[in-house]
Design an enzyme around this catalytic site. Structure first.
Site, PDB file in Angstrom:
ATOM      1  N   LYS A  52      -6.789  -2.977  -0.043  1.00  0.00           N
ATOM      2  CA  LYS A  52      -5.485  -3.268  -0.989  1.00  0.00           C
ATOM      3  C   LYS A  52      -4.378  -2.466  -0.339  1.00  0.00           C
ATOM      4  O   LYS A  52      -3.243  -2.890  -0.078  1.00  0.00           O
ATOM      5  CB  LYS A  52      -5.538  -2.439  -2.311  1.00  0.00           C
ATOM      6  CG  LYS A  52      -6.712  -3.589  -2.952  1.00  0.00           C
ATOM      7  CD  LYS A  52      -6.155  -4.735  -3.562  1.00  0.00           C
ATOM      8  CE  LYS A  52      -6.902  -5.777  -4.478  1.00  0.00           C
ATOM      9  NZ  LYS A  52      -6.324  -7.131  -4.441  1.00  0.00           N
TER      10      LYS A  52
ATOM     11  N   SER B 189      -3.747  -2.372  -6.592  1.00  0.00           N
ATOM     12  CA  SER B 189      -4.540  -1.590  -7.339  1.00  0.00           C
ATOM     13  C   SER B 189      -4.062  -0.100  -7.483  1.00  0.00           C
ATOM     14  O   SER B 189      -3.891   0.295  -6.421  1.00  0.00           O
ATOM     15  CB  SER B 189      -5.934  -1.868  -7.123  1.00  0.00           C
ATOM     16  OG  SER B 189      -6.787  -1.085  -8.093  1.00  0.00           O
TER      17      SER B 189
ATOM     18  N   TYR C 166     -13.035  -1.300  -0.741  1.00  0.00           N
ATOM     19  CA  TYR C 166     -11.904  -2.239  -1.632  1.00  0.00           C
ATOM     20  C   TYR C 166     -10.561  -1.614  -1.761  1.00  0.00           C
ATOM     21  O   TYR C 166      -9.496  -2.267  -1.530  1.00  0.00           O
ATOM     22  CB  TYR C 166     -12.644  -2.074  -3.043  1.00  0.00           C
ATOM     23  CG  TYR C 166     -11.691  -2.884  -4.056  1.00  0.00           C
ATOM     24  CD1 TYR C 166     -11.281  -4.160  -4.119  1.00  0.00           C
ATOM     25  CD2 TYR C 166     -11.350  -2.253  -5.214  1.00  0.00           C
ATOM     26  CE1 TYR C 166     -10.291  -4.800  -4.973  1.00  0.00           C
ATOM     27  CE2 TYR C 166     -10.397  -2.573  -5.929  1.00  0.00           C
ATOM     28  CZ  TYR C 166      -9.794  -3.770  -5.993  1.00  0.00           C
ATOM     29  OH  TYR C 166      -9.028  -4.350  -7.073  1.00  0.00           O
TER      30      TYR C 166
HETATM   31  P1  NAD Z   1     -11.356 -12.249 -10.573  1.00  0.00           P
HETATM   32  O1  NAD Z   1     -12.636 -12.012  -9.714  1.00  0.00           O
HETATM   33  O2  NAD Z   1     -11.505 -12.869 -11.865  1.00  0.00           O
HETATM   34  O3  NAD Z   1     -10.308 -13.306  -9.787  1.00  0.00           O
HETATM   35  C1  NAD Z   1     -10.105 -13.341  -8.466  1.00  0.00           C
HETATM   36  C2  NAD Z   1     -10.257 -14.948  -8.232  1.00  0.00           C
HETATM   37  O4  NAD Z   1     -10.130 -14.969  -6.897  1.00  0.00           O
HETATM   38  C3  NAD Z   1     -11.413 -15.422  -8.506  1.00  0.00           C
HETATM   39  O5  NAD Z   1     -10.935 -16.707  -9.473  1.00  0.00           O
HETATM   40  C4  NAD Z   1     -12.202 -16.156  -7.391  1.00  0.00           C
HETATM   41  O6  NAD Z   1     -12.833 -17.245  -7.412  1.00  0.00           O
HETATM   42  C5  NAD Z   1     -10.639 -15.906  -6.414  1.00  0.00           C
HETATM   43  N1  NAD Z   1     -11.292 -15.877  -4.982  1.00  0.00           N
HETATM   44  C6  NAD Z   1     -11.914 -14.935  -4.472  1.00  0.00           C
HETATM   45  N2  NAD Z   1     -12.052 -15.182  -3.139  1.00  0.00           N
HETATM   46  C7  NAD Z   1     -11.175 -16.051  -2.624  1.00  0.00           C
HETATM   47  C8  NAD Z   1     -10.911 -17.077  -1.553  1.00  0.00           C
HETATM   48  N3  NAD Z   1     -11.584 -16.527  -0.302  1.00  0.00           N
HETATM   49  N4  NAD Z   1     -10.091 -17.847  -1.561  1.00  0.00           N
HETATM   50  C9  NAD Z   1      -9.462 -18.202  -2.847  1.00  0.00           C
HETATM   51  N5  NAD Z   1     -10.048 -17.881  -4.042  1.00  0.00           N
HETATM   52  C10 NAD Z   1     -10.579 -16.901  -4.048  1.00  0.00           C
HETATM   53  O7  NAD Z   1     -10.655 -11.047 -10.612  1.00  0.00           O
HETATM   54  P2  NAD Z   1      -9.274 -10.261 -11.457  1.00  0.00           P
HETATM   55  O8  NAD Z   1      -9.804  -9.337 -12.373  1.00  0.00           O
HETATM   56  O9  NAD Z   1      -8.694 -11.549 -12.048  1.00  0.00           O
HETATM   57  O10 NAD Z   1      -8.508  -9.782 -10.306  1.00  0.00           O
HETATM   58  C11 NAD Z   1      -7.462 -10.430  -9.569  1.00  0.00           C
HETATM   59  C12 NAD Z   1      -6.709  -9.648  -8.789  1.00  0.00           C
HETATM   60  O11 NAD Z   1      -6.329  -8.381  -9.136  1.00  0.00           O
HETATM   61  C13 NAD Z   1      -7.944  -9.248  -7.518  1.00  0.00           C
HETATM   62  O12 NAD Z   1      -6.947  -9.320  -6.340  1.00  0.00           O
HETATM   63  C14 NAD Z   1      -8.019  -7.800  -7.648  1.00  0.00           C
HETATM   64  O13 NAD Z   1      -8.428  -7.136  -6.696  1.00  0.00           O
HETATM   65  C15 NAD Z   1      -6.808  -7.227  -8.216  1.00  0.00           C
HETATM   66  N6  NAD Z   1      -7.230  -6.087  -9.198  1.00  0.00           N
HETATM   67  C16 NAD Z   1      -7.886  -6.409 -10.338  1.00  0.00           C
HETATM   68  C17 NAD Z   1      -8.166  -5.263 -11.274  1.00  0.00           C
HETATM   69  C18 NAD Z   1      -8.936  -5.557 -12.441  1.00  0.00           C
HETATM   70  O14 NAD Z   1      -9.290  -4.613 -13.182  1.00  0.00           O
HETATM   71  N7  NAD Z   1      -9.452  -6.587 -12.921  1.00  0.00           N
HETATM   72  C19 NAD Z   1      -7.614  -4.106 -11.069  1.00  0.00           C
HETATM   73  C20 NAD Z   1      -6.642  -3.931 -10.104  1.00  0.00           C
HETATM   74  C21 NAD Z   1      -6.501  -4.766  -9.318  1.00  0.00           C
HETATM   75  C1  UD1 Z   2     -13.090   0.583 -11.705  1.00  0.00           C
HETATM   76  C2  UD1 Z   2     -12.917   0.632 -10.260  1.00  0.00           C
HETATM   77  C3  UD1 Z   2     -11.651   0.256 -10.033  1.00  0.00           C
HETATM   78  C4  UD1 Z   2     -11.106  -1.247 -10.579  1.00  0.00           C
HETATM   79  C5  UD1 Z   2     -11.402  -1.181 -12.143  1.00  0.00           C
HETATM   80  C6  UD1 Z   2     -10.801  -2.414 -12.694  1.00  0.00           C
HETATM   81  C7  UD1 Z   2     -14.445   2.158  -9.417  1.00  0.00           C
HETATM   82  C8  UD1 Z   2     -14.895   3.377  -9.163  1.00  0.00           C
HETATM   83  N1  UD1 Z   2     -13.304   1.795  -9.621  1.00  0.00           N
HETATM   84  O1  UD1 Z   2     -12.007   1.346 -12.434  1.00  0.00           O
HETATM   85  O2  UD1 Z   2     -11.439   0.093  -8.519  1.00  0.00           O
HETATM   86  O3  UD1 Z   2      -9.637  -1.361 -10.027  1.00  0.00           O
HETATM   87  O4  UD1 Z   2     -12.825  -1.004 -12.265  1.00  0.00           O
HETATM   88  O5  UD1 Z   2     -11.820  -3.442 -12.172  1.00  0.00           O
HETATM   89  O6  UD1 Z   2     -15.601   1.350  -9.577  1.00  0.00           O
HETATM   90  N2  UD1 Z   2     -17.730   3.788 -18.111  1.00  0.00           N
HETATM   91  C9  UD1 Z   2     -18.726   3.989 -18.828  1.00  0.00           C
HETATM   92  N3  UD1 Z   2     -19.839   3.170 -19.201  1.00  0.00           N
HETATM   93  C10 UD1 Z   2     -19.801   2.147 -18.535  1.00  0.00           C
HETATM   94  C11 UD1 Z   2     -18.690   1.667 -17.713  1.00  0.00           C
HETATM   95  C12 UD1 Z   2     -17.484   2.467 -17.684  1.00  0.00           C
HETATM   96  O7  UD1 Z   2     -18.796   5.225 -19.636  1.00  0.00           O
HETATM   97  O8  UD1 Z   2     -20.882   1.193 -18.634  1.00  0.00           O
HETATM   98  C13 UD1 Z   2     -16.465   4.686 -17.948  1.00  0.00           C
HETATM   99  C14 UD1 Z   2     -16.175   5.001 -16.507  1.00  0.00           C
HETATM  100  O9  UD1 Z   2     -16.844   6.136 -16.189  1.00  0.00           O
HETATM  101  C15 UD1 Z   2     -14.980   5.410 -16.489  1.00  0.00           C
HETATM  102  C16 UD1 Z   2     -14.180   4.482 -17.731  1.00  0.00           C
HETATM  103  O10 UD1 Z   2     -15.293   4.131 -18.437  1.00  0.00           O
HETATM  104  O11 UD1 Z   2     -14.475   6.670 -16.859  1.00  0.00           O
HETATM  105  C17 UD1 Z   2     -13.584   3.091 -17.119  1.00  0.00           C
HETATM  106  O12 UD1 Z   2     -14.475   2.513 -16.202  1.00  0.00           O
HETATM  107  P1  UD1 Z   2     -14.214   1.075 -15.648  1.00  0.00           P
HETATM  108  O13 UD1 Z   2     -13.892   0.101 -16.650  1.00  0.00           O
HETATM  109  O14 UD1 Z   2     -15.437   0.859 -14.673  1.00  0.00           O
HETATM  110  O15 UD1 Z   2     -13.015   1.119 -14.629  1.00  0.00           O
HETATM  111  P2  UD1 Z   2     -12.651   2.257 -13.442  1.00  0.00           P
HETATM  112  O16 UD1 Z   2     -13.954   3.106 -13.106  1.00  0.00           O
HETATM  113  O17 UD1 Z   2     -11.770   3.081 -14.029  1.00  0.00           O
END
Ligand code: NAD
Ligand code: UD1
Length: 368
Positions: free
Chosen positions: A155, A127, A151
């Protein structure tokens, strides 16, 4: 030619399910390992509707080494895409050990089992949060680790663990993908993100305001030094991210060592720019109120996306308008997420060579 089997941990989740679509479209066969702690098995039925191939679900925990050994013994797995993990920043502050357990110890258990099975190709979901409150954008991969919460630190620790492993044993090929802000949904409207409870992230919150499920969007601060005072982020379409995994998998399979790369568009958008784009895409007005800054938020950051282009041949192809249009299509067609019935339509994107359905009885198969 039989499809190469790829184990996708966390494959039932938001990014994992879209990654399964991209893997199938690229000719692979994903096997999903997931506890479903934060996802719904019906996401995989939707993957089946889109591609014609429903991934097998192995319902087990990535920390369970004995279960992993059985999975590798029973299936000829060629590589692993590791997305399983916990991802809520606030929760990680309240319960850091859960995050180190699932994200760090889970990855350790996985790579140990991979080593025992002789599978040494891995793509890991990292991430942009590893950069913390980075001051200069675009952020290159050379920026120092500066995560500001458990978190993010979990990572960064996993990246270090994997780097040590790759340096110690040159048989490993590993790619760590530092996603920026993945949003959007599959263009079919069949697959998308459905958070449990009120969404913490911007795009799902806006979607629910547009749908009338929530009254207004609270903008977390409009006094930043940005184009309009609101926070700026690098939003990247989840299908671009999914396709990034395919490119990374090919890279890791042919090049030993470890690659750290950003997955972003290289462009930032403010909260108000996202709101405007969503209004255009949905034809709905998004009511908003300006609130105080959210603790822990950085004002603005976006990716330096050149490394992914140079090393993986990947770049984001979908723009903010498409991210909003696809989010809205998913939200409008599935106001209750996967509880809604699959829309009865013949998807035009279904390839003729992918018409075979795997037995749906695979769902819920337990390997534990
Ligand atoms: P998500 O929660 O939808 O997917 C994660 C999946 O992992 C879920 O299906 C959950 O059931 C499964 N899981 C959790 N713990 C587990 C375990 N112990 N064993 C097996 N399965 C398990 O989240 P996502 O948004 O799809 O994110 C996927 C990955 O990407 C995560 O590692 C997250 O940290 C990373 N990531 C996500 C974002 C984002 O914005 N969504 C940003 C950066 C990194
Ligand atoms: C957050 C997480 C980041 C994670 C990412 C995707 C934090 C500090 N960071 O990022 O670790 O990888 O989500 O899951 O939580 N905003 C509003 N109103 C809302 C929601 C968000 O104004 O109701 C604004 C926030 O202030 C920010 C932008 O929208 O400026 C994006 O926010 P968000 O979607 O939560 O993502 P991040 O904060 O960038």
């Amino acid at each position: 030619m039989p499809r190469a089997k790829i184990l996708v941990t966390g494959g039932a989740g938001f990014i994992g399910s879209h990654t399964c679509v991209a893997l199938i479209e690229a000719g692979y066969q994903p096997l999903v390992l997931d506890t479903l702690v934060n996802s719904d098995a019906r996401s995989l039925q939707r993957v089946g509707c889109i591609t014609g191939l429903q991934p097998l679900l192995l319902r087990c925990d990535v920390r369970d080494g004995a279960a992993l050994d059985r999975v590798f013994a029973e299936h000829a797995i060629e590589a692993v895409v590791h997305l399983a993990g916990l991802k809520a920043v606030g929760e990680s502050v309240a319960d850091p050990l859960a995050y180190y357990d699932v994200n760090l110890a889970g990855t350790l258990a996985l790579v140990q089992a991979m080593g025992r099975a002789g599978v040494r190709t891995l793509v890991f979901s990292s991430s942009a949060t590893v950069y913390g409150d980075a001051r200069h954008s675009p952020i290159p991969e050379s920026a120092p680790y500066a995560a500001v919460n458990p978190y993010g630190r979990s990572k960064a620790m996993v990246e270090n663990l994997l780097a040590d492993l790759a340096h110690a044993d040159p048989r490993w090929g590993i790619a760590c993908l530092r996603y920026f802000n993945p949003v959007g949904a599959h263009e079919s409207g069949l697959l998308g993100e459905r958070p449990h409870g009120p969404p913490a992230n911007l795009m799902p919150y806006i979607s629910q305001v547009a749908a009338g499920e929530r009254e207004y969007l609270l903008v977390h601060g409009a006094d930043y030094e940005t184009i309009d005072g609101t926070g700026v982020r690098d939003y990247v379409h989840v299908m671009d991210v999914a396709e990034g995994h395919v490119a990374a998998l090919r890279h890791a399979a042919r090049e030993p060592g470890i690659l750290m790369t950003n997955l972003g568009t290289g462009r930032g958008a403010s909260v108000l720019e996202v709101v405007c784009a969503f209004e255009r895409a949905s034809g709905r007005r998004i009511a908003l109120r300006i609130g105080p800054r959210r603790p822990g938020d950085a004002p603005a950051y976006w990716a330096d996306a050149r490394n992914a282009q140079a090393r993986l041949g990947w770049r984001a192809r979908r723009d903010l308008d498409q991210m909003c249009a696809d989010s809205w299509r998913w939200q409008a067609a599935n106001p209750h997420g996967f509880d809604d019935p699959v829309p009865p339509m013949q998807p035009p994107w279904l390839g003729a060579d992918l018409q075979i359905f795997h037995a749906t009885s695979n769902l819920g198969h337990s390997n534990a």
